[in-house]
Design a protein around this motif. Structure first.
Motif, short mmCIF file in Angstrom:
data_model
loop_
_atom_site.label_atom_id
_atom_site.label_comp_id
_atom_site.label_asym_id
_atom_site.label_seq_id
_atom_site.Cartn_x
_atom_site.Cartn_y
_atom_site.Cartn_z
N ALA A 53 0.83 -1.21 0.00
CA ALA A 53 0.00 0.00 0.00
C ALA A 53 0.86 1.26 0.00
CB ALA A 53 -0.94 0.00 1.20
N ARG A 54 1.94 1.25 0.82
CA ARG A 54 2.83 2.41 0.85
C ARG A 54 3.54 2.59 -0.49
NH1 ARG A 54 3.68 0.74 6.31
NH2 ARG A 54 5.39 -0.63 5.68
N LYS A 55 3.98 1.48 -1.08
CA LYS A 55 4.66 1.56 -2.37
C LYS A 55 3.71 2.06 -3.45
CE LYS A 55 8.10 0.64 -5.23
NZ LYS A 55 9.39 1.37 -5.19
N ARG A 56 2.48 1.60 -3.42
CA ARG A 56 1.48 2.04 -4.39
C ARG A 56 1.24 3.55 -4.27
NH1 ARG A 56 -1.97 -1.92 -3.81
NH2 ARG A 56 -3.06 -0.97 -2.05
N ALA A 57 1.10 4.03 -3.03
CA ALA A 57 0.90 5.46 -2.82
C ALA A 57 2.10 6.27 -3.29
CB ALA A 57 0.62 5.73 -1.34
N ARG B 69 2.14 6.48 -7.11
CA ARG B 69 1.12 7.40 -7.61
C ARG B 69 1.53 8.86 -7.39
NH1 ARG B 69 -4.20 3.84 -5.78
NH2 ARG B 69 -4.31 2.63 -7.72
N ARG B 70 2.26 9.12 -6.31
CA ARG B 70 2.76 10.48 -6.09
C ARG B 70 3.79 10.85 -7.16
NH1 ARG B 70 2.49 9.02 -0.53
NH2 ARG B 70 4.70 8.42 -0.56
N VAL B 71 4.63 9.88 -7.52
CA VAL B 71 5.62 10.12 -8.58
C VAL B 71 4.91 10.40 -9.91
CG1 VAL B 71 7.47 9.08 -9.95
CG2 VAL B 71 7.43 8.76 -7.47
N CYS B 72 3.86 9.64 -10.21
CA CYS B 72 3.09 9.87 -11.45
C CYS B 72 2.49 11.27 -11.45
CB CYS B 72 1.99 8.82 -11.58
SG CYS B 72 2.57 7.15 -11.92
N THR B 73 1.94 11.68 -10.31
CA THR B 73 1.35 13.02 -10.22
C THR B 73 2.41 14.10 -10.41
OG1 THR B 73 -0.34 12.21 -8.69
CG2 THR B 73 0.05 14.58 -8.73
N LEU B 74 3.58 13.91 -9.78
CA LEU B 74 4.66 14.88 -9.91
C LEU B 74 5.12 15.00 -11.36
CD1 LEU B 74 6.80 16.77 -8.70
CD2 LEU B 74 8.23 14.74 -8.28
N LEU B 75 5.30 13.88 -12.05
CA LEU B 75 5.73 13.92 -13.45
C LEU B 75 4.68 14.61 -14.33
CD1 LEU B 75 7.29 10.36 -13.84
CD2 LEU B 75 8.50 12.55 -13.86
N MET C 214 5.84 5.71 -16.43
CA MET C 214 5.59 5.47 -15.02
C MET C 214 4.13 5.11 -14.76
SD MET C 214 6.69 5.08 -12.02
CE MET C 214 8.39 5.58 -12.24
N ASN C 215 3.22 5.71 -15.50
CA ASN C 215 1.80 5.36 -15.35
C ASN C 215 1.55 3.90 -15.72
OD1 ASN C 215 0.42 7.67 -14.34
ND2 ASN C 215 0.67 8.68 -16.30
N ARG C 216 2.19 3.44 -16.79
CA ARG C 216 2.02 2.03 -17.19
C ARG C 216 2.61 1.10 -16.15
NH1 ARG C 216 3.45 4.05 -22.38
NH2 ARG C 216 5.58 3.30 -22.10
N ARG C 217 3.79 1.42 -15.63
CA ARG C 217 4.42 0.56 -14.62
C ARG C 217 3.63 0.56 -13.32
NH1 ARG C 217 10.50 1.74 -13.64
NH2 ARG C 217 10.37 -0.34 -12.73
N THR C 218 3.10 1.73 -12.94
CA THR C 218 2.29 1.81 -11.72
C THR C 218 1.00 1.02 -11.87
OG1 THR C 218 3.20 3.99 -11.22
CG2 THR C 218 1.14 3.38 -10.13
N SER C 219 0.36 1.12 -13.04
CA SER C 219 -0.86 0.36 -13.29
C SER C 219 -0.59 -1.14 -13.20
CB SER C 219 -1.43 0.72 -14.67
OG SER C 219 -2.55 -0.07 -14.99
N ASP C 220 0.52 -1.58 -13.78
CA ASP C 220 0.88 -3.00 -13.72
C ASP C 220 1.16 -3.42 -12.28
OD1 ASP C 220 1.82 -5.49 -15.34
OD2 ASP C 220 3.49 -5.09 -13.96
#
Length: 355
Positions: free
Chosen positions: A14-18, A21-27, A90-96
């Motif tokens: 859960a922490r890694k997922r959050a 997602r913060r990195v995706c938002t920042l980018l 990063m969005n694709r990797r986070t989704s996976d």
């Protein structure tokens, strides 16, 4: 795509997922900020040139500033492109990663909705729980689809599942509706799961050694957009008026003011001319397939002949269209004058009997 390793515990996941997602938002934010900065710097170039024309005493400083602004605009535009690509990856990797947090056999088929493959059936469920739907593999058809925006080999690969509508309709709704289509991103993990579950994959599959070849058309048909052309003609007339006014203003009043008016006239006139010439849709036929492009140029598609099972001439809301029947659904494009007759000679095997 390189997979992000899964932590052992649910809390760590859960922490890694959050964090991801913060990195995706920042980018995403950095992409927008750099793009806006590039536009503002371009406006700064124009402002500096105008000030230089009206105030010769500071013209040297203004031209130096315009050069600096132009260089900064190029740098920020390149940064926006780089951050945009990094954000997409990063969005694709986070989704996976989020899919695998749910299950190694889970895949997104919509916003917050996952499909998990079991031994004999697909389980459709929300990311945070809720109602679950179970669909036997025997009632699912699976298609490999490549969405091509241009007439070339490269495209975006996805997997489409055709599911009987009654599984997704609310209780009491009619089960006679057309089958529902749900889509997920194509990836090696999905292909492995489909193979392990014995689910046949229909349609075109990615070729690992395929080159991104650009196809050459045999025939093009154009459909003018009258509304856009009318607007472009109005702007073109305005540009012509400004250019015509620039000469007397420069001679009778001030040469700098006349030059500025002339530059604006050329800018608006050039833009209007480009818009007028581009205000037309295109239907083109290639040895490899069919290409349709809207007049706005932001909507286009290329379908290979192997995807198209048949073509019918129909009417939709009073307008003539060509209905392109594929295994996974139908596309409709305007029937440009002469296109049906050309198709009947070019690809007679694709034309339906009632066309």
């Amino acid at each position: 795509m390189k997979e992000i390793p899964l932590p052992q515990t649910q809390s760590d996941r859960a922490r890694k997922r959050a964090s991801l997602r913060r990195v995706c938002t920042l980018l995403g934010v950095l992409t927008v900020v750099c793009a806006v900065a590039a536009v503002l710097l371009l406006l700064g170039v124009i402002a500096a040139v105008i000030v230089a024309e009206f105030h010769p005493a500071v013209s040297l400083l203004c031209y130096i500033l315009s050069g600096a602004f132009a260089g900064g605009a190029i740098v920020f535009a390149m940064l926006a492109i780089l951050f945009g690509k990094a954000s997409s990856r990063m969005n694709r990797r986070t989704s996976d990663f989020c899919e695998r947090c749910d299950d190694e056999n889970s895949f997104y088929i919509g916003e917050g909705t996952l499909a998990t493959f079991g031994a004999t059936q697909m389980r459709i469920h929300g990311e945070t729980g809720g109602k679950e739907i179970f669909v036997p593999y025997s009632e699912i058809r699976t298609f490999s689809v490549c969405m091509r925006k241009a007439p070339r080999e490269r495209g975006e690969w996805s997997v489409v599942f055709e599911i009987p509508a009654h599984y997704l309709l609310k209780d009491g709704a009619s089960g006679d509706a057309e089958p529902a289509l749900v889509q997920t991103d194509a990836k090696d993990r999905l292909y492995r799961v489909l193979s392990q579950c014995g689910i046949p994959l229909l349609g075109e599959t990615p070729a690992p050694d395929a080159k991104n070849v650009k196809f050459k058309p045999d025939r093009k048909f154009y459909l003018p957009n009258r509304k856009k052309r009318k607007r472009a003609l109005i702007l073109l007339a305005a540009g012509a008026v400004l250019i015509a006014a620039a000469v007397p203003v420069a001679v009778l009043l001030d040469s700098a003011v006349g030059a500025v008016i002339g530059v604006f006239g050329l800018f608006f006139g050039g833009r209007a001319l480009i818009a007028f010439l581009g205000a037309r849709a295109m239907l083109a036929f290639y040895p490899e397939g069919l290409f349709w492009r809207e007049s706005e140029r932001n909507e286009s598609m290329f379908l290979k002949w192997s995807e198209i099972e048949s073509i019918r001439a129909e009417e939709q809301k009073g307008f003539p269209v060509l209905t392109l029947e594929c295994m996974y659904g139908a596309y409709r494009v305007p029937r440009v004058a002469g296109s049906l007759e050309y198709l009947q000679n070019y690809r007679p095997e694709k034309i339906g009997k009632d066309a």
